[in-house]
Motif scaffolding. Structure first.
Motif, PDB file in Angstrom:
ATOM      1  N   GLY A   5       0.804  -1.211   0.000  1.00  0.00           N
ATOM      2  CA  GLY A   5       0.000   0.000   0.000  1.00  0.00           C
ATOM      3  C   GLY A   5       0.840   1.265   0.000  1.00  0.00           C
ATOM      4  N   THR A   6       1.997   1.223   0.609  1.00  0.00           N
ATOM      5  CA  THR A   6       2.840   2.413   0.696  1.00  0.00           C
ATOM      6  C   THR A   6       3.792   2.537  -0.483  1.00  0.00           C
ATOM      7  N   GLY A   7       3.933   1.486  -1.273  1.00  0.00           N
ATOM      8  CA  GLY A   7       4.825   1.523  -2.422  1.00  0.00           C
ATOM      9  C   GLY A   7       6.273   1.223  -2.075  1.00  0.00           C
ATOM     10  N   LYS A   8       6.551   0.978  -0.810  1.00  0.00           N
ATOM     11  CA  LYS A   8       7.921   0.657  -0.400  1.00  0.00           C
ATOM     12  C   LYS A   8       8.210  -0.811  -0.657  1.00  0.00           C
ATOM     13  N   GLN A   9       9.456  -1.093  -0.945  1.00  0.00           N
ATOM     14  CA  GLN A   9       9.877  -2.473  -1.176  1.00  0.00           C
ATOM     15  C   GLN A   9      10.289  -3.095   0.155  1.00  0.00           C
ATOM     16  N   PRO A  10      10.081  -4.407   0.306  1.00  0.00           N
ATOM     17  CA  PRO A  10      10.467  -5.054   1.567  1.00  0.00           C
ATOM     18  C   PRO A  10      11.980  -5.014   1.767  1.00  0.00           C
ATOM     19  N   VAL A  11      12.382  -4.887   3.022  1.00  0.00           N
ATOM     20  CA  VAL A  11      13.805  -4.827   3.342  1.00  0.00           C
ATOM     21  C   VAL A  11      14.424  -6.222   3.283  1.00  0.00           C
ATOM     22  N   VAL A  12      13.718  -7.218   3.807  1.00  0.00           N
ATOM     23  CA  VAL A  12      14.227  -8.588   3.813  1.00  0.00           C
ATOM     24  C   VAL A  12      13.644  -9.321   2.601  1.00  0.00           C
ATOM     25  N   GLN A  72      24.824  -5.902  -5.856  1.00  0.00           N
ATOM     26  CA  GLN A  72      24.763  -4.964  -6.976  1.00  0.00           C
ATOM     27  C   GLN A  72      23.524  -5.203  -7.829  1.00  0.00           C
ATOM     28  N   ARG A  73      23.232  -6.472  -8.116  1.00  0.00           N
ATOM     29  CA  ARG A  73      22.053  -6.805  -8.912  1.00  0.00           C
ATOM     30  C   ARG A  73      20.773  -6.399  -8.190  1.00  0.00           C
ATOM     31  N   ASP A  74      20.714  -6.620  -6.882  1.00  0.00           N
ATOM     32  CA  ASP A  74      19.546  -6.250  -6.093  1.00  0.00           C
ATOM     33  C   ASP A  74      19.344  -4.741  -6.101  1.00  0.00           C
ATOM     34  N   GLN A  75      20.420  -3.989  -5.931  1.00  0.00           N
ATOM     35  CA  GLN A  75      20.308  -2.531  -5.917  1.00  0.00           C
ATOM     36  C   GLN A  75      19.869  -1.997  -7.280  1.00  0.00           C
ATOM     37  N   ARG A  76      20.408  -2.580  -8.349  1.00  0.00           N
ATOM     38  CA  ARG A  76      20.023  -2.176  -9.695  1.00  0.00           C
ATOM     39  C   ARG A  76      18.535  -2.434  -9.921  1.00  0.00           C
ATOM     40  N   ALA A  77      18.056  -3.597  -9.497  1.00  0.00           N
ATOM     41  CA  ALA A  77      16.640  -3.945  -9.671  1.00  0.00           C
ATOM     42  C   ALA A  77      15.751  -3.021  -8.844  1.00  0.00           C
ATOM     43  N   ARG A  78      16.187  -2.657  -7.660  1.00  0.00           N
ATOM     44  CA  ARG A  78      15.406  -1.737  -6.822  1.00  0.00           C
ATOM     45  C   ARG A  78      15.299  -0.365  -7.465  1.00  0.00           C
ATOM     46  N   ARG A  79      16.390   0.125  -8.042  1.00  0.00           N
ATOM     47  CA  ARG A  79      16.336   1.434  -8.708  1.00  0.00           C
ATOM     48  C   ARG A  79      15.370   1.402  -9.885  1.00  0.00           C
TER      49      ARG A  79
END
Length: 87
Positions: A5-12, A72-79
């Motif tokens: 609902g908030t649009g934030k991605q899960p941390v874990v 690095q792959r995770d950060q790229r996908a998050r962006r």
């Protein structure tokens, strides 16, 4: 509270759990001294205690590289998911 609902991605995430395992495994292996505190089997005349630790130097390096690449792959996908541009 729902994260969607908030649009934030899960941390874990599963990828981050794999990263944590890659980084924690060498510590666990080296702190569990009872598992490798012995002489046999010898490898080229070197007692197990020593060559096991040297093997973990190489394994730790490989696991750290894997963790870095996954991060690095995770950060790229998050962006990309957040609408930012990919580098």
């Amino acid at each position: 509270m729902s994260e969607s609902g908030t649009g934030k991605q899960p941390v874990v995430t599963p990828v981050r759990i794999v990263i944590a395992i890659c980084l924690i495994a060498p510590f666990v292996a080296m702190l569990w001294v009872g598992s490798y505190a012995k002489v046999d089997p010898l490898l080229a005349g070197i007692p197990f205690f020593y060559w096991y630790q040297m093997l973990w130097v190489l394994v730790s390096t490989a696991l750290t590289v894997i963790a870095y690449m996954l991060w690095q792959r995770d950060q790229r996908a998050r962006r990309v998911r957040e609408g930012g541009e990919e580098r």
